[in-house]
Design an enzyme around this catalytic site. Structure first.
Site, PDB file in Angstrom:
ATOM      1  CE  LYS A  52      -3.774  -2.495   2.131  1.00  0.00           C
ATOM      2  NZ  LYS A  52      -4.306  -3.073   3.361  1.00  0.00           N
ATOM      3  CD  GLN A  96      -3.283  -4.742   6.615  1.00  0.00           C
ATOM      4  OE1 GLN A  96      -3.166  -3.771   5.887  1.00  0.00           O
ATOM      5  NE2 GLN A  96      -3.997  -5.805   6.287  1.00  0.00           N
ATOM      6  CG  ASP A 119     -10.326  -0.818   4.308  1.00  0.00           C
ATOM      7  OD1 ASP A 119     -10.910  -1.076   3.228  1.00  0.00           O
ATOM      8  OD2 ASP A 119      -9.666  -1.662   4.931  1.00  0.00           O
TER       9      ASP A 119
END
Ligand code: NAP
Length: 278
Positions: A52, A96, A119
């Protein structure tokens, strides 16, 4: 013959469309910035975060990588997220998943401000996705839908079977497919006769976290198979070789869902930077 759903080329098209938007923002002194937070040393998570960050830099975006000790407490993690919320040079925050077991992951996700929830992990972000009007749906689910659309594979009226019900993948992708008028069955570790259910699917989404879990014999001739899995050794959740030739279309691993997920994350971060710049 199965159509190979080439995620790399879908991702390249998404990134191409971002280039001019990033240039315009940069000219105005705004560099779209994604902050990634990794807690601990899980190798698969480290790979995700590194990919990323690299993708951000290649497009001229800023990547702020925060790597915390495995022993970080929920309170310490929440405090890091609060500081990123207040930092006006950060436009998107990605924690994450998964975090170490002793951390309350939900509390950490909820600490992300909705404007920076690129996200779709907060309750509000998830709810907006469920209603079908979210700013930033979860990136992997959005990537799966983007691949289907890029190849003009119909969703409406199809029976989609999603294996996995995690809040960042299985559940949101099920809702997104439902919002696109698929008939959706969600399977999980307590599902009985899983192979029979999968065999009835027109669209199979594998989001299990188990290497080569989905067998060729579970796939109906011509079904579309989307493998969201990424396990150590670049292996997906689908037995790709066994499904090739049976599936009508299938994503490989690597170069399937993964690159489109990253491109979607970059797109959401640019969207967020543009909203800040208004
Ligand atoms: P997760 O949170 O561990 O969830 C796994 C899901 O699979 C759970 O809902 C679990 O059911 C279900 N499951 C486990 N064993 C099963 C079985 N024997 N039969 C049926 N269902 C079973 O994983 P995740 O975060 O959703 O990730 C899933 C996969 O996607 C992983 O390989 C991960 O690396 C990958 N991933 C890929 C991307 C990408 O960009 N490509 C992004 C995120 C994740 P229960 O709920 O009953 O436990």
């Amino acid at each position: 013959m199965s159509i190979i759903l080439d995620g790399a080329s879908v991702a390249a098209r998404i990134k191409e469309q971002l280039e001019s938007r990033i240039r315009r923002l940069t000219e105005r002194g705004v560099i779209p910035c994604l902050a990634t937070i990794l807690v601990g040393d899980d190798p698969v998570s480290e790979t995700y975060v590194r990919m990323k960050g690299n993708a951000c830099r290649r497009l001229g975006m800023e990547s702020r990588r925060i790597h915390l000790e495995p022993g970080t407490t929920t309170e310490q993690l929440v405090e890091v997220i609060r500081q990123l919320n207040e930092d006006s040079t950060v436009h998107g925050i990605l924690l994450q998943h998964p975090v170490p077991h002793h951390i309350d992951e939900r509390a950490a996700f909820e600490a992300i401000s909705i404007e920076k929830d690129v996200d779709g992990v907060t309750t509000l972000g998830f709810a907006q996705t469920a209603f079908g009007f979210g700013l930033y749906p979860s990136c992997t689910p959005a990537a799966i839908v983007a691949i289907l659309d890029a190849y003009q594979l119909p969703i409406e009226g199809k029976h989609a079977v999603v294996i996995g019900r995690s809040p960042i993948l299985g559940k949101p992708v099920s809702l997104m497919l439902l919002n696109r008028n698929a008939t959706v069955t969600i399977c999980h570790s307590k599902t009985n006769q899983l192979s029979d259910i999968v065999l009835s699917a027109d669209i199979v989404v594998a989001a299990v976290g188990k290497p080569r879990f989905v067998q060729g014999s579970w796939i109906k001739q011509g079904a579309v198979v989307l493998d969201a899995g990424y396990n150590q050794g670049s292996v997906g959740d689908v037995d790709y070789e066994a499904c090739l030739g049976i599936a009508g279309a299938i994503t490989p691993v690597p170069a399937g869902v993964g690159p489109v997920t990253i491109a979607t994350l970059l797109k959401h971060t640019v969207d967020a930077a543009e909203r800040c710049d208004l």
